[in-house]
Design a protein around this motif. Sequence first.
Motif, PDB file in Angstrom:
ATOM      1  N   GLU A  88       0.825  -1.206   0.000  1.00 24.69           N
ATOM      2  CA  GLU A  88       0.000   0.000   0.000  1.00 24.69           C
ATOM      3  C   GLU A  88       0.856   1.251   0.000  1.00 24.69           C
ATOM      4  OE1 GLU A  88      -2.641   0.096   3.362  1.00 24.69           O
ATOM      5  OE2 GLU A  88      -3.047  -2.051   3.203  1.00 24.69           O
ATOM      6  N   GLU A  89       0.457   2.227  -0.799  1.00 26.07           N
ATOM      7  CA  GLU A  89       1.091   3.531  -0.786  1.00 26.07           C
ATOM      8  C   GLU A  89       0.506   4.362   0.350  1.00 26.07           C
ATOM      9  OE1 GLU A  89       0.482   5.371  -4.579  1.00 26.07           O
ATOM     10  OE2 GLU A  89       1.958   4.090  -5.552  1.00 26.07           O
ATOM     11  N   SER A  90       1.331   5.210   0.919  1.00 30.09           N
ATOM     12  CA  SER A  90       0.863   6.178   1.893  1.00 30.09           C
ATOM     13  C   SER A  90       1.477   7.512   1.518  1.00 30.09           C
ATOM     14  CB  SER A  90       1.252   5.744   3.311  1.00 30.09           C
ATOM     15  OG  SER A  90       0.581   6.544   4.262  1.00 30.09           O
ATOM     16  N   ASN A  91       1.455   8.465   2.425  1.00 34.05           N
ATOM     17  CA  ASN A  91       1.940   9.804   2.121  1.00 34.05           C
ATOM     18  C   ASN A  91       3.386   9.999   2.562  1.00 34.05           C
ATOM     19  OD1 ASN A  91      -0.528  10.665   1.045  1.00 34.05           O
ATOM     20  ND2 ASN A  91      -1.325  10.972   3.103  1.00 34.05           N
ATOM     21  N   CYS A  92       4.026  10.982   1.941  1.00 38.32           N
ATOM     22  CA  CYS A  92       5.354  11.467   2.346  1.00 38.32           C
ATOM     23  C   CYS A  92       6.421  10.377   2.347  1.00 38.32           C
ATOM     24  CB  CYS A  92       5.280  12.126   3.715  1.00 38.32           C
ATOM     25  SG  CYS A  92       4.103  13.481   3.796  1.00 38.32           S
ATOM     26  N   GLY A  93       6.392   9.512   1.334  1.00 45.62           N
ATOM     27  CA  GLY A  93       7.430   8.499   1.196  1.00 45.62           C
ATOM     28  C   GLY A  93       7.208   7.231   1.999  1.00 45.62           C
ATOM     29  N   TRP A  94       6.069   7.103   2.652  1.00 41.95           N
ATOM     30  CA  TRP A  94       5.764   5.907   3.440  1.00 41.95           C
ATOM     31  C   TRP A  94       4.958   4.929   2.593  1.00 41.95           C
ATOM     32  CZ3 TRP A  94       5.968   5.406   9.088  1.00 41.95           C
ATOM     33  CH2 TRP A  94       6.642   6.459   9.701  1.00 41.95           C
ATOM     34  N   CYS A  95       5.244   3.659   2.773  1.00 42.41           N
ATOM     35  CA  CYS A  95       4.450   2.616   2.141  1.00 42.41           C
ATOM     36  C   CYS A  95       4.513   1.366   3.014  1.00 42.41           C
ATOM     37  CB  CYS A  95       4.935   2.321   0.722  1.00 42.41           C
ATOM     38  SG  CYS A  95       6.631   1.722   0.586  1.00 42.41           S
ATOM     39  N   LYS A  96       3.629   0.438   2.723  1.00 41.06           N
ATOM     40  CA  LYS A  96       3.633  -0.859   3.400  1.00 41.06           C
ATOM     41  C   LYS A  96       3.827  -1.933   2.348  1.00 41.06           C
ATOM     42  CE  LYS A  96       0.461   0.072   7.186  1.00 41.06           C
ATOM     43  NZ  LYS A  96      -0.808  -0.348   7.799  1.00 41.06           N
ATOM     44  N   ASP A  97       4.544  -2.976   2.718  1.00 38.12           N
ATOM     45  CA  ASP A  97       4.677  -4.115   1.813  1.00 38.12           C
ATOM     46  C   ASP A  97       3.501  -5.068   2.028  1.00 38.12           C
ATOM     47  OD1 ASP A  97       5.292  -5.979   3.930  1.00 38.12           O
ATOM     48  OD2 ASP A  97       7.386  -5.396   3.832  1.00 38.12           O
ATOM     49  N   LYS A  98       3.466  -6.135   1.270  1.00 33.84           N
ATOM     50  CA  LYS A  98       2.348  -7.078   1.317  1.00 33.84           C
ATOM     51  C   LYS A  98       2.222  -7.801   2.651  1.00 33.84           C
ATOM     52  CE  LYS A  98       5.012 -10.644  -1.109  1.00 33.84           C
ATOM     53  NZ  LYS A  98       5.001 -11.447  -2.351  1.00 33.84           N
ATOM     54  N   PHE A  99       3.226  -7.710   3.516  1.00 32.73           N
ATOM     55  CA  PHE A  99       3.173  -8.321   4.841  1.00 32.73           C
ATOM     56  C   PHE A  99       2.731  -7.319   5.904  1.00 32.73           C
ATOM     57  CE2 PHE A  99       6.246 -10.747   2.379  1.00 32.73           C
ATOM     58  CZ  PHE A  99       5.692 -12.005   2.484  1.00 32.73           C
ATOM     59  N   GLY A 100       2.586  -6.046   5.509  1.00 32.30           N
ATOM     60  CA  GLY A 100       2.164  -5.010   6.437  1.00 32.30           C
ATOM     61  C   GLY A 100       3.291  -4.230   7.081  1.00 32.30           C
ATOM     62  N   VAL A 101       4.542  -4.525   6.721  1.00 30.50           N
ATOM     63  CA  VAL A 101       5.696  -3.821   7.273  1.00 30.50           C
ATOM     64  C   VAL A 101       5.798  -2.449   6.606  1.00 30.50           C
ATOM     65  CG1 VAL A 101       8.218  -3.841   7.537  1.00 30.50           C
ATOM     66  CG2 VAL A 101       6.902  -5.963   7.805  1.00 30.50           C
ATOM     67  N   SER A 102       6.024  -1.409   7.412  1.00 30.29           N
ATOM     68  CA  SER A 102       6.112  -0.038   6.908  1.00 30.29           C
ATOM     69  C   SER A 102       7.544   0.321   6.540  1.00 30.29           C
ATOM     70  CB  SER A 102       5.617   0.945   7.974  1.00 30.29           C
ATOM     71  OG  SER A 102       4.233   0.808   8.157  1.00 30.29           O
ATOM     72  N   TRP A 103       7.661   1.031   5.419  1.00 32.17           N
ATOM     73  CA  TRP A 103       8.955   1.477   4.900  1.00 32.17           C
ATOM     74  C   TRP A 103       8.867   2.960   4.580  1.00 32.17           C
ATOM     75  CZ3 TRP A 103      12.887  -2.093   4.557  1.00 32.17           C
ATOM     76  CH2 TRP A 103      12.508  -3.437   4.677  1.00 32.17           C
ATOM     77  N   GLN A 104       9.949   3.664   4.802  1.00 35.28           N
ATOM     78  CA  GLN A 104      10.074   5.047   4.368  1.00 35.28           C
ATOM     79  C   GLN A 104      11.157   5.086   3.297  1.00 35.28           C
ATOM     80  OE1 GLN A 104      10.258   8.102   7.508  1.00 35.28           O
ATOM     81  NE2 GLN A 104       9.970   6.410   8.955  1.00 35.28           N
ATOM     82  N   VAL A 105      10.758   5.374   2.074  1.00 34.05           N
ATOM     83  CA  VAL A 105      11.687   5.427   0.948  1.00 34.05           C
ATOM     84  C   VAL A 105      11.966   6.909   0.697  1.00 34.05           C
ATOM     85  CG1 VAL A 105      12.117   4.711  -1.422  1.00 34.05           C
ATOM     86  CG2 VAL A 105      10.644   3.301   0.064  1.00 34.05           C
ATOM     87  N   VAL A 106      13.150   7.353   1.121  1.00 31.22           N
ATOM     88  CA  VAL A 106      13.451   8.777   1.256  1.00 31.22           C
ATOM     89  C   VAL A 106      14.667   9.157   0.410  1.00 31.22           C
ATOM     90  CG1 VAL A 106      14.067  10.561   2.946  1.00 31.22           C
ATOM     91  CG2 VAL A 106      12.590   8.657   3.625  1.00 31.22           C
TER      92      VAL A 106
END
Length: 141
Positions: A88-106
Amino acid sequence: MTHQMYPCLWFDGQAKAAAEFYCSIFPNSKITAENPLVVKWELDGKPFMGLNGGPKFKFNEAVSFVIHCDTQEKIDYFWNSFTKDGGEESNCGWCKDKFGVSWQVVPSVLEELMGHPEKRERVIQAFLKMKKFDIETLLNA
């Protein structure tokens, strides 16, 4: 004696699938040990552990992993890798992978841009409108 610190991620029976997924994304990565309860792996030399702990706990944005990227191509690569197949995409460089782990791609340049008082507010206003970061837009803010 060395005390090594590393994250342990709680999965609902998907620790090995998660380890394989992450190892496919990051260079120089491999699964180092596994048994039915625990899987250990390295992402570009950094240790991780996955626990097949069951459905009791879920991931949320309170914990995330930050990836600094020097180029737009790297941002696109990591963003697309994490958000495909149920991420899932989120705002400001945040996303979640298919397992629900959050990542900040900055973008690596963001810290420098935020350090310029005359540009800071324009940069903030630009990235508040973004999901995936766009380096060129930030540089032109």
